[in-house]
Design a protein around this motif. Structure first.
Motif, short mmCIF file in Angstrom:
data_model
loop_
_atom_site.label_atom_id
_atom_site.label_comp_id
_atom_site.label_asym_id
_atom_site.label_seq_id
_atom_site.Cartn_x
_atom_site.Cartn_y
_atom_site.Cartn_z
N GLY A 93 0.81 -1.21 0.00
CA GLY A 93 0.00 0.00 0.00
C GLY A 93 0.84 1.26 0.00
O GLY A 93 2.07 1.22 0.06
N ASP A 94 0.16 2.37 -0.06
CA ASP A 94 0.78 3.70 -0.07
C ASP A 94 0.42 4.40 1.23
O ASP A 94 -0.74 4.77 1.45
N PRO A 95 1.41 4.61 2.13
CA PRO A 95 1.09 5.22 3.43
C PRO A 95 0.46 6.60 3.33
O PRO A 95 -0.27 7.00 4.24
N THR A 96 0.71 7.32 2.25
CA THR A 96 0.11 8.66 2.11
C THR A 96 -1.40 8.58 1.90
O THR A 96 -2.09 9.59 2.05
N GLY A 105 -7.53 -1.89 13.71
CA GLY A 105 -8.18 -3.10 13.23
C GLY A 105 -7.14 -4.12 12.82
O GLY A 105 -5.98 -4.03 13.23
N TYR A 106 -7.52 -5.07 11.98
CA TYR A 106 -6.55 -6.07 11.54
C TYR A 106 -5.79 -5.54 10.33
O TYR A 106 -6.37 -4.93 9.43
N PRO A 107 -4.48 -5.73 10.29
CA PRO A 107 -3.66 -5.18 9.20
C PRO A 107 -4.00 -5.83 7.86
O PRO A 107 -4.10 -7.05 7.75
N ILE A 108 -4.17 -4.98 6.84
CA ILE A 108 -4.49 -5.49 5.51
C ILE A 108 -3.50 -4.98 4.45
O ILE A 108 -3.49 -5.49 3.34
N VAL A 120 2.46 -0.84 8.67
CA VAL A 120 1.24 -1.60 8.37
C VAL A 120 0.00 -0.76 8.62
O VAL A 120 0.00 0.20 9.41
N TRP A 121 -1.04 -1.14 7.93
CA TRP A 121 -2.35 -0.49 8.07
C TRP A 121 -3.42 -1.53 7.79
O TRP A 121 -3.25 -2.32 6.85
N ASN A 122 -4.40 -1.62 8.58
CA ASN A 122 -4.77 -0.80 9.73
C ASN A 122 -3.74 -0.94 10.86
O ASN A 122 -3.05 -1.94 10.95
#
Length: 220
Positions: A93-96, A105-108, A120-122
């Motif tokens: 993903g793109d952190p921006t 939440g759970y990381p996706i 990581v995100w979430n």
């Protein structure tokens, strides 16, 4: 692990009187360039998340892998520790684009942050087990000493490519008894580049189907 000096007999025949530390440094230099350009050398790395923490160091610490450093992430899988049967792939993903206002939440998704960190995100809401397929290269030094060994799986297939890369560099060093930039440019630079291209193709095929070696124009 393979001792570098034991792999350099052919190199030593071309650059006679070259000091051993210079030989080893040239070989490591070639291996690092090879790994950076091909992303061929991979390892698996497990990280357990902490609640509310979204960045983690990517460090290989076990056994011989401690002599490697992470330069990228190829893939990631996440597992719930509260419900171990639940696993899912994480997407790059793109952190921006990540919204910090969203609740934990759970990381996706993951994003590699040069060098050697992943975000990581979430943001994790509980501990999760993340398994990363990381891209590696040999370190320049280990325990305060220059590298003198390389991983077996790396040299088993590509040792001659590293020899060509080392010779390309050594023969271009100025004012040395073995200096020969013409030979470096005409013979060893094409061999090194062809080996890098072969390994890049091998990596893109996920190591399946063998390696179709690039043909090099013969000079003699």
């Amino acid at each position: 692990m393979a001792e570098i000096l034991s792999l350099m007999q052919e190199v030593q025949q071309v650059v006679r009187r070259c000091p051993e530390p210079t030989l080893v440094a040239a070989y490591v230099r070639a291996a690092r360039q090879f790994c950076r350009e091909t992303r061929w050398l991979r390892r698996n790395l497990e990280i357990t998340t902490e609640q509310g923490v979204d960045q983690y160091d990517l460090a290989l610490t076990s056994g011989d892998d401690a002599q490697l450093e992470v330069i990228g992430v190829r893939a990631a899988i996440c597992q719930s520790l509260s419900t171990p049967e639940k696993t899912w792939p994480m997407n790059p993903g793109d952190p921006t684009m990540w919204n910090p206002a969203i609740q934990q939440g759970y990381p996706i998704e993951f994003a590699y942050i040069p060098e050697g960190t992943v975000s990581v995100w979430n943001v994790p809401d509980e501990p999760y087990l993340m398994t990363y397929t990381v891209v590696c290269q040999p370190k320049l030094e280990y325990s305060g000493y220059p590298m003198s060994y390389l991983p077996d799986d790396l040299v088993r297939k590509w040792d001659r490519v590293f020899s060509a890369g080392a010779l390309q560099y050594l023969l271009t060093l100025p004012a040395q008894p073995w200096s020969n930039p013409v030979l470096a440019a005409q013979m060893y630079a094409p061999q090194f580049r062809a080996g890098i291209n072969d390994a890049r193709n091998d990596e893109q095929r996920a190591y399946n189907g063998g390696t179709a070696m690039t043909r090099i124009r013969r000079l003699f």
